[in-house]
Write an enzyme that holds these catalytic residues in place. Structure first.
Site, PDB file in Angstrom:
ATOM      1  N   GLU A  66     -21.920  30.688  -0.567  1.00  0.00           N
ATOM      2  CA  GLU A  66     -23.365  30.408  -0.638  1.00  0.00           C
ATOM      3  C   GLU A  66     -23.507  28.881  -0.704  1.00  0.00           C
ATOM      4  OE1 GLU A  66     -24.945  31.865  -4.429  1.00  0.00           O
ATOM      5  OE2 GLU A  66     -26.744  32.520  -3.390  1.00  0.00           O
ATOM      6  N   ASN A  84     -26.475  35.285  -7.744  1.00  0.00           N
ATOM      7  CA  ASN A  84     -26.555  35.512  -9.191  1.00  0.00           C
ATOM      8  C   ASN A  84     -27.974  35.772  -9.685  1.00  0.00           C
ATOM      9  OD1 ASN A  84     -23.856  35.579  -9.923  1.00  0.00           O
ATOM     10  ND2 ASN A  84     -23.709  33.356  -9.751  1.00  0.00           N
ATOM     11  N   HIS A 143     -20.818  27.517  -3.270  1.00  0.00           N
ATOM     12  CA  HIS A 143     -20.593  28.579  -4.254  1.00  0.00           C
ATOM     13  C   HIS A 143     -19.710  29.676  -3.677  1.00  0.00           C
ATOM     14  CE1 HIS A 143     -22.441  31.947  -6.933  1.00  0.00           C
ATOM     15  NE2 HIS A 143     -21.331  31.476  -7.447  1.00  0.00           N
ATOM     16  N   SER A 148     -22.404  28.384 -10.508  1.00  0.00           N
ATOM     17  CA  SER A 148     -22.974  29.715 -10.264  1.00  0.00           C
ATOM     18  C   SER A 148     -24.486  29.721 -10.362  1.00  0.00           C
ATOM     19  CB  SER A 148     -22.461  30.691 -11.320  1.00  0.00           C
ATOM     20  OG  SER A 148     -21.086  30.858 -11.239  1.00  0.00           O
TER      21      SER A 148
HETATM   22  N1  CAA Z   1      -6.145  36.155  -5.101  1.00  0.00           N
HETATM   23  C1  CAA Z   1      -5.685  36.498  -3.899  1.00  0.00           C
HETATM   24  N2  CAA Z   1      -5.687  37.771  -3.444  1.00  0.00           N
HETATM   25  C2  CAA Z   1      -6.155  38.716  -4.279  1.00  0.00           C
HETATM   26  C3  CAA Z   1      -6.652  38.423  -5.555  1.00  0.00           C
HETATM   27  C4  CAA Z   1      -6.634  37.070  -5.953  1.00  0.00           C
HETATM   28  N3  CAA Z   1      -7.100  36.691  -7.153  1.00  0.00           N
HETATM   29  N4  CAA Z   1      -7.057  39.586  -6.131  1.00  0.00           N
HETATM   30  C5  CAA Z   1      -6.809  40.566  -5.238  1.00  0.00           C
HETATM   31  N5  CAA Z   1      -6.284  40.034  -4.125  1.00  0.00           N
HETATM   32  C6  CAA Z   1      -5.896  40.755  -2.901  1.00  0.00           C
HETATM   33  C7  CAA Z   1      -4.758  41.706  -3.188  1.00  0.00           C
HETATM   34  O1  CAA Z   1      -3.504  41.067  -3.042  1.00  0.00           O
HETATM   35  C8  CAA Z   1      -4.980  42.773  -2.151  1.00  0.00           C
HETATM   36  O2  CAA Z   1      -4.460  42.358  -0.899  1.00  0.00           O
HETATM   37  P1  CAA Z   1      -3.821  43.438   0.126  1.00  0.00           P
HETATM   38  O3  CAA Z   1      -4.968  44.258   0.616  1.00  0.00           O
HETATM   39  O4  CAA Z   1      -3.214  42.583   1.171  1.00  0.00           O
HETATM   40  O5  CAA Z   1      -2.826  44.227  -0.664  1.00  0.00           O
HETATM   41  C9  CAA Z   1      -6.504  42.825  -1.988  1.00  0.00           C
HETATM   42  O6  CAA Z   1      -6.998  41.573  -2.506  1.00  0.00           O
HETATM   43  C10 CAA Z   1      -7.096  43.952  -2.781  1.00  0.00           C
HETATM   44  O7  CAA Z   1      -6.654  43.828  -4.132  1.00  0.00           O
HETATM   45  P2  CAA Z   1      -6.128  45.028  -5.029  1.00  0.00           P
HETATM   46  O8  CAA Z   1      -5.526  46.099  -4.174  1.00  0.00           O
HETATM   47  O9  CAA Z   1      -5.296  44.464  -6.132  1.00  0.00           O
HETATM   48  O10 CAA Z   1      -7.389  45.566  -5.787  1.00  0.00           O
HETATM   49  P3  CAA Z   1      -8.747  46.065  -5.240  1.00  0.00           P
HETATM   50  O11 CAA Z   1      -8.654  46.776  -3.940  1.00  0.00           O
HETATM   51  O12 CAA Z   1      -9.346  46.752  -6.388  1.00  0.00           O
HETATM   52  O13 CAA Z   1      -9.580  44.721  -4.963  1.00  0.00           O
HETATM   53  C11 CAA Z   1     -11.079  43.091  -5.711  1.00  0.00           C
HETATM   54  C12 CAA Z   1      -9.730  43.738  -5.944  1.00  0.00           C
HETATM   55  C13 CAA Z   1     -11.092  42.403  -4.347  1.00  0.00           C
HETATM   56  C14 CAA Z   1     -11.274  42.060  -6.809  1.00  0.00           C
HETATM   57  C15 CAA Z   1     -12.185  44.211  -5.719  1.00  0.00           C
HETATM   58  O14 CAA Z   1     -12.083  44.961  -6.913  1.00  0.00           O
HETATM   59  C16 CAA Z   1     -13.591  43.660  -5.632  1.00  0.00           C
HETATM   60  O15 CAA Z   1     -14.089  43.350  -4.545  1.00  0.00           O
HETATM   61  N6  CAA Z   1     -14.261  43.558  -6.806  1.00  0.00           N
HETATM   62  C17 CAA Z   1     -15.610  42.963  -6.866  1.00  0.00           C
HETATM   63  C18 CAA Z   1     -15.493  41.470  -6.799  1.00  0.00           C
HETATM   64  C19 CAA Z   1     -16.837  40.809  -6.790  1.00  0.00           C
HETATM   65  O16 CAA Z   1     -17.898  41.398  -6.814  1.00  0.00           O
HETATM   66  N7  CAA Z   1     -16.780  39.474  -6.782  1.00  0.00           N
HETATM   67  C20 CAA Z   1     -17.958  38.638  -6.846  1.00  0.00           C
HETATM   68  C21 CAA Z   1     -18.309  38.375  -8.278  1.00  0.00           C
HETATM   69  S1  CAA Z   1     -19.782  37.422  -8.419  1.00  0.00           S
HETATM   70  C22 CAA Z   1     -19.266  35.871  -8.097  1.00  0.00           C
HETATM   71  O17 CAA Z   1     -18.132  35.578  -7.845  1.00  0.00           O
HETATM   72  C23 CAA Z   1     -20.316  34.816  -8.219  1.00  0.00           C
HETATM   73  C24 CAA Z   1     -20.472  34.213  -9.547  1.00  0.00           C
HETATM   74  O18 CAA Z   1     -20.941  33.066  -9.594  1.00  0.00           O
HETATM   75  C25 CAA Z   1     -20.195  34.916 -10.815  1.00  0.00           C
HETATM   76  P1  NAD Z   2     -12.501  29.134 -16.015  1.00  0.00           P
HETATM   77  O1  NAD Z   2     -12.883  29.162 -17.454  1.00  0.00           O
HETATM   78  O2  NAD Z   2     -11.534  30.127 -15.491  1.00  0.00           O
HETATM   79  O3  NAD Z   2     -11.944  27.680 -15.627  1.00  0.00           O
HETATM   80  C1  NAD Z   2     -12.608  26.475 -15.918  1.00  0.00           C
HETATM   81  C2  NAD Z   2     -11.538  25.373 -15.947  1.00  0.00           C
HETATM   82  O4  NAD Z   2     -12.206  24.110 -16.013  1.00  0.00           O
HETATM   83  C3  NAD Z   2     -10.621  25.453 -17.172  1.00  0.00           C
HETATM   84  O5  NAD Z   2      -9.272  25.501 -16.748  1.00  0.00           O
HETATM   85  C4  NAD Z   2     -10.926  24.170 -17.951  1.00  0.00           C
HETATM   86  O6  NAD Z   2      -9.789  23.627 -18.593  1.00  0.00           O
HETATM   87  C5  NAD Z   2     -11.425  23.249 -16.849  1.00  0.00           C
HETATM   88  N1  NAD Z   2     -12.287  22.164 -17.302  1.00  0.00           N
HETATM   89  C6  NAD Z   2     -13.300  22.233 -18.206  1.00  0.00           C
HETATM   90  N2  NAD Z   2     -13.893  21.025 -18.311  1.00  0.00           N
HETATM   91  C7  NAD Z   2     -13.243  20.191 -17.462  1.00  0.00           C
HETATM   92  C8  NAD Z   2     -13.405  18.812 -17.113  1.00  0.00           C
HETATM   93  N3  NAD Z   2     -14.360  18.061 -17.671  1.00  0.00           N
HETATM   94  N4  NAD Z   2     -12.563  18.282 -16.193  1.00  0.00           N
HETATM   95  C9  NAD Z   2     -11.578  19.028 -15.624  1.00  0.00           C
HETATM   96  N5  NAD Z   2     -11.385  20.334 -15.916  1.00  0.00           N
HETATM   97  C10 NAD Z   2     -12.214  20.901 -16.818  1.00  0.00           C
HETATM   98  O7  NAD Z   2     -13.878  29.200 -15.211  1.00  0.00           O
HETATM   99  P2  NAD Z   2     -14.152  29.781 -13.749  1.00  0.00           P
HETATM  100  O8  NAD Z   2     -14.478  31.223 -13.863  1.00  0.00           O
HETATM  101  O9  NAD Z   2     -13.075  29.319 -12.841  1.00  0.00           O
HETATM  102  O10 NAD Z   2     -15.531  29.040 -13.401  1.00  0.00           O
HETATM  103  C11 NAD Z   2     -15.548  27.705 -12.956  1.00  0.00           C
HETATM  104  C12 NAD Z   2     -16.869  27.424 -12.265  1.00  0.00           C
HETATM  105  O11 NAD Z   2     -17.030  28.321 -11.156  1.00  0.00           O
HETATM  106  C13 NAD Z   2     -18.112  27.605 -13.140  1.00  0.00           C
HETATM  107  O12 NAD Z   2     -19.088  26.684 -12.763  1.00  0.00           O
HETATM  108  C14 NAD Z   2     -18.545  29.027 -12.787  1.00  0.00           C
HETATM  109  O13 NAD Z   2     -19.906  29.256 -13.017  1.00  0.00           O
HETATM  110  C15 NAD Z   2     -18.235  29.047 -11.302  1.00  0.00           C
HETATM  111  N6  NAD Z   2     -18.028  30.378 -10.719  1.00  0.00           N
HETATM  112  C16 NAD Z   2     -17.383  31.334 -11.440  1.00  0.00           C
HETATM  113  C17 NAD Z   2     -17.187  32.587 -10.866  1.00  0.00           C
HETATM  114  C18 NAD Z   2     -16.462  33.666 -11.609  1.00  0.00           C
HETATM  115  O14 NAD Z   2     -16.504  34.824 -11.187  1.00  0.00           O
HETATM  116  N7  NAD Z   2     -15.785  33.371 -12.715  1.00  0.00           N
HETATM  117  C19 NAD Z   2     -17.616  32.830  -9.557  1.00  0.00           C
HETATM  118  C20 NAD Z   2     -18.243  31.811  -8.836  1.00  0.00           C
HETATM  119  C21 NAD Z   2     -18.457  30.580  -9.437  1.00  0.00           C
END
Ligand code: CAA
Ligand code: NAD
Length: 285
Positions: free
Chosen positions: A154, A192, A142, A121
């Protein structure tokens, strides 16, 4: 990617790795999924099976395509099985040291032509690449959470990532049905760099008593049309992941405005990691 069926290795079977493996299997690849924790691997396997069955029952995937995807996906506790993978997508915990050790091990194990992609991330792709003897074949890929649903990938070029590798990963992302954006290798990349300070600010608003968690989330959901409020989204991402990203931003950009909010730090210290632990800002029990 070429015409023959290629093999994708996914390392880390948490919320991201399991979603990436599911997407790769549905997209027609042979997939190996590995996690160092056997319980996590078991949960990933069951979760993917359930997700595929749900897609079939909703008519979004034919029964045959669902069975094929499941048959192409293999879970393994042995990294040796990645020896023949064409692309390895790493999705383990957000720790530079742990990722570097894995990249160094993989470099010695996988075939010379294999591409090592990280789903990090925020961590520098250039530094992960420096742990290998193939920096031209290391790249950031990403995915957004949840990978099967979110439309973006990304792609991050490290200092030495080759254009051939960039093109292959872009083509792979497009085969996954995603839109690609490209970022240079700076802390937090594009998404991010912008998202996490907003989430951190939401923690500050809660910490300093500006409003309740519910009002902060409702404000951003209805006030700015976000699908989730920032605190709800932090729980969804994982508070440990959010804190790790803030630390990378703070350290890498050297500005106190990226300092993690003490409340976020305290929640992580208490093991309140969000939805995956049943408790974070909110309780899911
Ligand atoms: N796997 C597969 N499908 C999934 C799922 C999953 N984990 N979660 C939800 N879905 C599907 C559902 O089955 C549903 O499909 P249908 O339309 O066919 O029924 C659809 O997605 C919508 O889901 P829900 O109706 O259960 O719920 P929702 O409408 O509230 O959507 C959500 C859920 C898509 C997660 C929505 O709340 C959302 O977009 N949230 C924001 C997510 C976001 O911002 N993500 C980015 C985070 S930042 C990041 O990822 C980067 C990082 O490094 C941290
Ligand atoms: P998570 O905690 O759900 O899963 C991480 C997994 O990695 C665990 O099951 C753990 O057992 C395994 N693990 C740890 N060390 C390991 C190793 N040395 N070898 C094999 N497996 C190992 O975490 P996550 O949310 O899936 O995040 C995973 C990566 O994806 C991170 O780099 C995170 O920054 C990135 N990411 C996370 C998100 C998010 O929304 N959570 C979105 C985009 C990217």
């Amino acid at each position: 990617m070429g015409e023959t069926r290629e093999t994708i290795g996914v390392i880390g079977g948490g919320q991201m790795g399991s979603g990436i493996a599911q997407l790769a299997a549905i997209s027609g690849f042979d997939v190996w999924l590995h996690d160092s924790d056997s319980g996590a691997l078991q949960r990933a396997s069951e979760g993917i099976g359930a997700a595929l069955r749900k897609l079939v029952s909703k008519g979004k995937l034919s029964e045959l395509a669902g069975t094929d995807a499941l048959n192409r996906l293999r879970c393994t506790s042995d990294l040796e099985d990645f020896r023949h993978a064409d692309v390895i997508i790493e999705a383990i915990i957000e720790s530079e040291d742990v990722k570097k050790k894995l990249f160094s091990d993989l470099d010695k194990l996988v075939k010379p032509s294999a591409i090592l992609a990280s789903n990090t991330s925020s961590i520098s792709i250039t530094r992960l690449a420096s742990a290998t003897r193939r920096p031209a074949q290391v790249i950031g890929m990403h995915f957004m959470n949840p990978p099967p649903v979110m439309k973006l990938i990304e792609i991050v070029r490290g200092a030495d990532t080759s254009e051939v590798v960039f093109s292959k990963i872009k083509a792979l992302a497009e085969r996954f049905g995603k839109t690609v954006i490209c970022s240079n290798d700076y802390p937090g990349f594009i998404v991010n760099r912008i998202l996490m300070p907003m989430i951190n600010e939401a923690f500050h608003a809660l910490y300093t008593g500006v409003a309740t968690k519910e009002d902060i989330d409702t404000g951003m959901k209805l006030g700015t049309n976000h699908p989730m409020g920032p605190l709800e989204l932090a729980d969804f991402i994982g508070l440990d992941v959010c804190l790790s990203i803030m630390k990378v931003l703070h350290h890498g950009l050297g500005d106190s405005r990226y300092s993690p909010c003490p409340l976020l730090v305290q929640y992580v210290d208490a093991g309140r990691l969000g939805r995956k632990k049943g408790i974070g800002v909110y309780s899911y029990k």
